[in-house]
Design an enzyme around this catalytic site. Structure first.
Site, short mmCIF file in Angstrom:
data_model
loop_
_atom_site.label_atom_id
_atom_site.label_comp_id
_atom_site.label_asym_id
_atom_site.label_seq_id
_atom_site.Cartn_x
_atom_site.Cartn_y
_atom_site.Cartn_z
N ASN A 147 0.90 -1.17 0.00
CA ASN A 147 0.00 0.00 0.00
C ASN A 147 0.93 1.21 0.00
O ASN A 147 1.58 1.50 1.00
CB ASN A 147 -0.87 -0.05 1.25
CG ASN A 147 -1.93 1.03 1.34
OD1 ASN A 147 -2.47 1.27 2.42
ND2 ASN A 147 -2.27 1.67 0.24
N ASN A 154 -6.23 10.95 -1.18
CA ASN A 154 -6.26 9.77 -2.03
C ASN A 154 -5.75 10.11 -3.43
O ASN A 154 -5.62 11.28 -3.79
CB ASN A 154 -7.68 9.21 -2.12
CG ASN A 154 -8.16 8.69 -0.78
OD1 ASN A 154 -7.45 7.97 -0.09
ND2 ASN A 154 -9.38 9.04 -0.42
N CYS A 167 -5.27 6.53 7.74
CA CYS A 167 -4.69 5.44 6.95
C CYS A 167 -3.75 4.65 7.85
O CYS A 167 -2.75 5.19 8.33
CB CYS A 167 -3.92 6.01 5.75
SG CYS A 167 -3.11 4.74 4.74
N GLY A 168 -4.08 3.40 8.10
CA GLY A 168 -3.31 2.58 9.03
C GLY A 168 -1.91 2.27 8.54
O GLY A 168 -0.94 2.32 9.30
N ASN A 169 -1.77 1.93 7.25
CA ASN A 169 -0.43 1.71 6.70
C ASN A 169 0.33 3.02 6.58
O ASN A 169 1.54 3.09 6.77
CB ASN A 169 -0.52 1.03 5.34
CG ASN A 169 -1.01 -0.40 5.44
OD1 ASN A 169 -0.65 -1.12 6.35
ND2 ASN A 169 -1.84 -0.82 4.48
N ASN A 188 -12.16 5.81 9.77
CA ASN A 188 -12.83 6.03 8.50
C ASN A 188 -13.84 4.88 8.30
O ASN A 188 -13.78 3.86 8.99
CB ASN A 188 -11.84 6.13 7.33
CG ASN A 188 -10.87 4.96 7.28
OD1 ASN A 188 -11.03 3.95 7.95
ND2 ASN A 188 -9.84 5.08 6.47
N HIS A 194 -16.07 1.65 6.92
CA HIS A 194 -15.84 0.39 6.24
C HIS A 194 -17.12 -0.43 6.20
O HIS A 194 -17.96 -0.37 7.10
CB HIS A 194 -14.76 -0.44 6.97
CG HIS A 194 -13.41 0.18 6.92
ND1 HIS A 194 -12.44 -0.22 6.03
CD2 HIS A 194 -12.87 1.19 7.65
CE1 HIS A 194 -11.35 0.53 6.22
NE2 HIS A 194 -11.59 1.38 7.20
N ASN A 230 -14.88 2.30 2.48
CA ASN A 230 -13.95 1.24 2.13
C ASN A 230 -14.72 -0.08 2.20
O ASN A 230 -15.67 -0.21 2.98
CB ASN A 230 -12.78 1.21 3.12
CG ASN A 230 -12.00 2.50 3.12
OD1 ASN A 230 -11.09 2.70 2.34
ND2 ASN A 230 -12.36 3.41 4.02
N GLU A 288 -10.31 0.37 -1.47
CA GLU A 288 -10.16 1.60 -0.69
C GLU A 288 -10.91 2.75 -1.35
O GLU A 288 -10.76 2.99 -2.55
CB GLU A 288 -8.69 1.98 -0.54
CG GLU A 288 -7.93 1.13 0.46
CD GLU A 288 -6.67 1.83 0.94
OE1 GLU A 288 -6.78 2.89 1.58
OE2 GLU A 288 -5.58 1.29 0.67
N ARG A 289 -11.67 3.44 -0.54
CA ARG A 289 -12.39 4.62 -1.01
C ARG A 289 -11.40 5.64 -1.56
O ARG A 289 -10.43 6.01 -0.91
CB ARG A 289 -13.16 5.24 0.17
CG ARG A 289 -13.90 6.52 -0.14
CD ARG A 289 -14.62 7.06 1.08
NE ARG A 289 -13.69 7.39 2.17
CZ ARG A 289 -14.06 8.02 3.28
NH1 ARG A 289 -15.33 8.35 3.47
NH2 ARG A 289 -13.17 8.30 4.22
N CYS A 328 -4.52 -2.55 3.32
CA CYS A 328 -5.21 -1.41 3.94
C CYS A 328 -5.20 -1.64 5.44
O CYS A 328 -5.79 -2.62 5.92
CB CYS A 328 -6.64 -1.29 3.41
SG CYS A 328 -7.61 0.01 4.19
N THR A 381 -6.47 0.24 8.01
CA THR A 381 -7.77 0.39 8.66
C THR A 381 -8.72 -0.70 8.19
O THR A 381 -9.58 -1.15 8.96
CB THR A 381 -8.38 1.78 8.38
OG1 THR A 381 -8.53 1.97 6.97
CG2 THR A 381 -7.52 2.88 8.98
N GLY A 382 -8.56 -1.16 6.94
CA GLY A 382 -9.38 -2.27 6.45
C GLY A 382 -9.12 -3.55 7.20
O GLY A 382 -10.05 -4.31 7.53
#
Length: 263
Positions: free
Chosen positions: A15, A66, A75-77, A145, A147, A180, A198-199, A207, A209-210
């Protein structure tokens, strides 16, 4: 002629991000669309704009755009990549090996757990109910965010490109703000496999957060056991830990520098 913009190209499990500092970014007339374009720019899923802060409650600020130019609150990553950037640049943190990062989802704590490994306190997941689209049940969960998560027999059987586009702004899953989307395959009592849309970015290799949303939904729906869950994504694996409702959700994973340059 426009002056060049220094950047770092970074990623977490594939990512990928263009990382720039806010002051330099504001001086140049470059957009997220230009920078993230994979043919005419650097190429990335998101643009991370970082700024050192002098406040008492954070070490630096992270803004996210984005690849289509739309904003993202978290964004977790990306936050792991941002912490690695801050360490690489010699920025100061209030506690050794710990970064307080101001995001649009609040201040999050990132701890260094190895040379390229980071632990992130992602906050408490908020479940927003369920939605049914053409007979498929979706769990709606916010982890900084939005999901929409569903459970499938095999992730490889899903056409993520077409289904992601259909569901991102579907009135029952994303609505006007978008969402997402995650498809989750249960591999064991503490092991899941996830496909991600991802949105604002589309299908991505990972992702953060995903992965958090998928693990939290799987625990909430009693598909896996509470605690540490291995989440396999196309680009690699993250460890997501959640004890259950009302508890802090934590993420462990890598971040890496691919290269640095100027555009």
């Amino acid at each position: 002629m426009r002056a060049s913009l220094p950047f770092f190209k970074m990623h977490g499990l594939g990512n990928d991000f263009v990382v720039v500092e806010a002051t330099a970014f504001r001086r140049r007339a470059l957009s997220a669309r230009e920078l993230c374009d994979r043919h005419f720019g650097v190429g990335a899923d998101q643009l991370l704009i970082l700024r050192q802060t002098a406040g008492a409650f954070s070490d630096f600020e992270m803004k996210i755009q984005n690849q289509d130019g739309s904003p993202a609150s978290m964004c977790g990553n990306g936050i792991r990549a941002a912490a690695l950037y801050a360490r690489t640049q010699g920025w100061k943190c209030k506690k050794p090996h710990e970064w307080l990062v101001l995001t649009d989802s609040g201040i999050l704590t990132v701890r260094e757990s190895g040379k390229t490994q980071f632990d992130v306190e992602m906050g408490i997941p908020h479940f927003m109910g369920h939605a049914t689209v053409q007979g498929t049940n979706w769990v709606k969960v916010d982890v900084g965010n939005p999901h929409a998560v569903t459970f499938v027999q095999g992730v490889d059987e899903i056409d993520i490109q077409s289904e992601g586009r259909r569901l991102e702004f579907h009135p029952r899953t994303g609505g006007k703000q978008g969402t997402n989307v995650e498809w989750v395959e249960i591999k064991g009592p503490r092991h899941i496999r996830v496909g991600v849309w991802e949105r604002g970015a589309g299908a991505t290799l990972a992702c953060g957060t995903g992965a958090c949303a998928a693990a939290a939904a799987a625990i909430r729906c009693e598909k896996v056991k509470p605690g540490a869950v291995r989440v396999d994504l196309p680009g690699g694996s993250l460890t997501i830990t959640w004890a259950g409702p009302g508890k802090m959700l934590k993420m462990r994973g890598p971040a890496q520098v691919a290269y640095q340059g100027e555009i």
